[in-house]
Scaffold this motif. Structure first.
Motif, PDB file in Angstrom:
ATOM      1  N   ASP A  44       0.839  -1.192   0.000  1.00 16.82           N
ATOM      2  CA  ASP A  44       0.000   0.000   0.000  1.00 16.82           C
ATOM      3  C   ASP A  44       0.880   1.249   0.000  1.00 16.82           C
ATOM      4  O   ASP A  44       0.727   2.127  -0.838  1.00 16.82           O
ATOM      5  CB  ASP A  44      -0.932  -0.012   1.208  1.00 16.82           C
ATOM      6  CG  ASP A  44      -2.019   1.032   1.123  1.00 16.82           C
ATOM      7  OD1 ASP A  44      -2.273   1.556   0.026  1.00 16.82           O
ATOM      8  OD2 ASP A  44      -2.634   1.327   2.165  1.00 16.82           O
ATOM      9  N   THR A  47       6.815   3.922   4.479  1.00 20.49           N
ATOM     10  CA  THR A  47       7.087   5.089   5.309  1.00 20.49           C
ATOM     11  C   THR A  47       8.558   5.081   5.696  1.00 20.49           C
ATOM     12  O   THR A  47       9.052   4.098   6.245  1.00 20.49           O
ATOM     13  CB  THR A  47       6.225   5.068   6.591  1.00 20.49           C
ATOM     14  OG1 THR A  47       4.850   4.963   6.210  1.00 20.49           O
ATOM     15  CG2 THR A  47       6.439   6.315   7.422  1.00 20.49           C
ATOM     16  N   ARG A  55       9.381   1.449   7.075  1.00 17.65           N
ATOM     17  CA  ARG A  55       8.257   0.529   7.291  1.00 17.65           C
ATOM     18  C   ARG A  55       7.458   0.350   6.015  1.00 17.65           C
ATOM     19  O   ARG A  55       7.226   1.305   5.280  1.00 17.65           O
ATOM     20  CB  ARG A  55       7.357   1.050   8.404  1.00 17.65           C
ATOM     21  CG  ARG A  55       8.135   1.112   9.716  1.00 17.65           C
ATOM     22  CD  ARG A  55       7.342   1.709  10.834  1.00 17.65           C
ATOM     23  NE  ARG A  55       8.200   1.853  12.001  1.00 17.65           N
ATOM     24  CZ  ARG A  55       8.299   0.951  12.962  1.00 17.65           C
ATOM     25  NH1 ARG A  55       7.605  -0.151  12.901  1.00 17.65           N
ATOM     26  NH2 ARG A  55       9.105   1.167  13.988  1.00 17.65           N
ATOM     27  N   THR A  57       3.872  -0.946   4.578  1.00 15.07           N
ATOM     28  CA  THR A  57       2.492  -1.264   4.934  1.00 15.07           C
ATOM     29  C   THR A  57       1.835  -1.929   3.736  1.00 15.07           C
ATOM     30  O   THR A  57       1.810  -1.376   2.634  1.00 15.07           O
ATOM     31  CB  THR A  57       1.714   0.001   5.327  1.00 15.07           C
ATOM     32  OG1 THR A  57       2.393   0.635   6.418  1.00 15.07           O
ATOM     33  CG2 THR A  57       0.285  -0.343   5.747  1.00 15.07           C
ATOM     34  N   LYS A  59      -1.361  -3.910   1.691  1.00 13.51           N
ATOM     35  CA  LYS A  59      -2.756  -3.568   1.446  1.00 13.51           C
ATOM     36  C   LYS A  59      -3.698  -4.244   2.435  1.00 13.51           C
ATOM     37  O   LYS A  59      -4.806  -3.776   2.633  1.00 13.51           O
ATOM     38  CB  LYS A  59      -3.131  -3.890   0.001  1.00 13.51           C
ATOM     39  CG  LYS A  59      -2.437  -2.945  -0.953  1.00 13.51           C
ATOM     40  CD  LYS A  59      -2.930  -3.111  -2.359  1.00 13.51           C
ATOM     41  CE  LYS A  59      -2.236  -2.049  -3.216  1.00 13.51           C
ATOM     42  NZ  LYS A  59      -2.675  -2.099  -4.600  1.00 13.51           N
ATOM     43  N   GLY A  61      -3.142  -4.210   5.545  1.00 12.16           N
ATOM     44  CA  GLY A  61      -2.978  -3.491   6.799  1.00 12.16           C
ATOM     45  C   GLY A  61      -1.777  -3.910   7.613  1.00 12.16           C
ATOM     46  O   GLY A  61      -1.392  -3.215   8.546  1.00 12.16           O
ATOM     47  N   GLU A  63       1.962  -4.288   8.766  1.00 10.39           N
ATOM     48  CA  GLU A  63       3.127  -3.424   8.616  1.00 10.39           C
ATOM     49  C   GLU A  63       4.355  -4.161   9.110  1.00 10.39           C
ATOM     50  O   GLU A  63       4.316  -4.831  10.135  1.00 10.39           O
ATOM     51  CB  GLU A  63       2.938  -2.145   9.439  1.00 10.39           C
ATOM     52  CG  GLU A  63       4.120  -1.194   9.375  1.00 10.39           C
ATOM     53  CD  GLU A  63       3.931   0.021  10.248  1.00 10.39           C
ATOM     54  OE1 GLU A  63       3.223   0.940   9.819  1.00 10.39           O
ATOM     55  OE2 GLU A  63       4.486   0.027  11.382  1.00 10.39           O
ATOM     56  N   LYS A  65       8.773  -3.711   9.652  1.00  9.01           N
ATOM     57  CA  LYS A  65       9.930  -2.830   9.652  1.00  9.01           C
ATOM     58  C   LYS A  65      10.961  -3.444   8.731  1.00  9.01           C
ATOM     59  O   LYS A  65      11.358  -4.591   8.911  1.00  9.01           O
ATOM     60  CB  LYS A  65      10.482  -2.658  11.065  1.00  9.01           C
ATOM     61  CG  LYS A  65      11.594  -1.645  11.137  1.00  9.01           C
ATOM     62  CD  LYS A  65      12.033  -1.394  12.564  1.00  9.01           C
ATOM     63  CE  LYS A  65      13.182  -0.396  12.570  1.00  9.01           C
ATOM     64  NZ  LYS A  65      13.693  -0.162  13.909  1.00  9.01           N
TER      65      LYS A  65
END
Length: 66
Positions: A44, A47, A55, A57, A59, A61, A63, A65
């Motif tokens: 998705d 970050t 990180r 993420t 699709k 949800g 996540e 590292k």
């Protein structure tokens, strides 16, 4: 209405997963190179908080590292 939202979210996750599995099923061999279509069907967003904190993420949800 929270239950309905949860159901819709679960259905959305299931559709994304089915789409990914369909794409993966078309592969004849193991994935050994980057494939933008597969990447986009799973990820998705990414970050970057710092050099040491990146990180991914998915699709669904989840996540991780990196």
């Amino acid at each position: 209405m929270v239950a309905e939202e949860d159901i819709n979210l679960t259905l959305s996750y299931a559709l994304h997963l089915l789409s990914f599995l369909a794409t993966l099923g078309k592969q004849k061999d193991l994935v050994t190179t980057f494939d933008a279509v597969q990447f986009q069907s799973l990820v998705d967003f990414i970050t970057v908080n710092s050099k040491d904190d990146i990180r991914v993420t998915f699709k669904n949800g989840m996540e991780i590292k990196a």
